[in-house]
Design a protein around this motif. Sequence first.
Motif, PDB file in Angstrom:
ATOM      1  N   GLN A   1       0.825  -1.207   0.000  1.00  0.00           N
ATOM      2  CA  GLN A   1       0.000   0.000   0.000  1.00  0.00           C
ATOM      3  C   GLN A   1       0.862   1.261   0.000  1.00  0.00           C
ATOM      4  OE1 GLN A   1      -2.411  -0.914   3.429  1.00  0.00           O
ATOM      5  NE2 GLN A   1      -4.200  -1.302   2.142  1.00  0.00           N
ATOM      6  N   ARG A   2       1.940   1.246   0.762  1.00  0.00           N
ATOM      7  CA  ARG A   2       2.848   2.404   0.780  1.00  0.00           C
ATOM      8  C   ARG A   2       3.440   2.636  -0.600  1.00  0.00           C
ATOM      9  NH1 ARG A   2       4.980   0.028   5.558  1.00  0.00           N
ATOM     10  NH2 ARG A   2       6.834  -0.510   4.375  1.00  0.00           N
ATOM     11  N   PHE A   3       3.857   1.544  -1.251  1.00  0.00           N
ATOM     12  CA  PHE A   3       4.433   1.664  -2.582  1.00  0.00           C
ATOM     13  C   PHE A   3       3.376   2.159  -3.576  1.00  0.00           C
ATOM     14  CE2 PHE A   3       5.910  -0.361  -6.634  1.00  0.00           C
ATOM     15  CZ  PHE A   3       6.965   0.513  -6.837  1.00  0.00           C
ATOM     16  N   GLY A   4       2.146   1.690  -3.449  1.00  0.00           N
ATOM     17  CA  GLY A   4       1.060   2.170  -4.295  1.00  0.00           C
ATOM     18  C   GLY A   4       0.831   3.662  -4.137  1.00  0.00           C
ATOM     19  N   GLU A   5       0.911   4.151  -2.918  1.00  0.00           N
ATOM     20  CA  GLU A   5       0.736   5.580  -2.662  1.00  0.00           C
ATOM     21  C   GLU A   5       1.893   6.396  -3.249  1.00  0.00           C
ATOM     22  OE1 GLU A   5      -1.054   9.055  -1.581  1.00  0.00           O
ATOM     23  OE2 GLU A   5      -1.897   7.050  -1.726  1.00  0.00           O
ATOM     24  N   VAL A   6       3.108   5.882  -3.142  1.00  0.00           N
ATOM     25  CA  VAL A   6       4.263   6.555  -3.740  1.00  0.00           C
ATOM     26  C   VAL A   6       4.101   6.602  -5.257  1.00  0.00           C
ATOM     27  CG1 VAL A   6       6.755   6.357  -4.173  1.00  0.00           C
ATOM     28  CG2 VAL A   6       5.853   6.042  -1.862  1.00  0.00           C
ATOM     29  N   LEU A   7       3.689   5.478  -5.844  1.00  0.00           N
ATOM     30  CA  LEU A   7       3.452   5.446  -7.291  1.00  0.00           C
ATOM     31  C   LEU A   7       2.375   6.449  -7.690  1.00  0.00           C
ATOM     32  CD1 LEU A   7       3.516   1.670  -8.314  1.00  0.00           C
ATOM     33  CD2 LEU A   7       5.165   3.443  -8.909  1.00  0.00           C
TER      34      LEU A   7
END
Length: 115
Positions: free
Chosen positions: A7-13
């Motif tokens: 989820q964190r990586f999705g938000e960064v993307l």
Amino acid sequence: MIPNRKQRFGEVLRKEIIRIITTRLRDPRIGFITINDVIVTGDFKAATVYYTVIGDEKIKKDTGKLLNGASGFIRKELLLCHLNVKTIPLISFKYDTSLDYGEHIDNILKGIKHS
């Protein structure tokens, strides 16, 4: 705070894709677009970007084609962002129907209220 790594990586993307679309992707055919969510697969090899755009069905369909056509460019731009990942996921864009559905429900409720 976003709890897990995916989820964190999705938000960064999501943030980086918004930046790329607004600053680097200069296509006048892309209207007012909002990136609502990015869902990353468990192996981090693919990401689905959910967007909304103001306009009729033709604008929605054309924007989807443009975004999916530009996914290679966006992915290349993500490589330059130094995201500290081994590979940048393949990106696909899908129109987010949740707002349309919410508007439909709201219209139903307004109809019931006026009855």
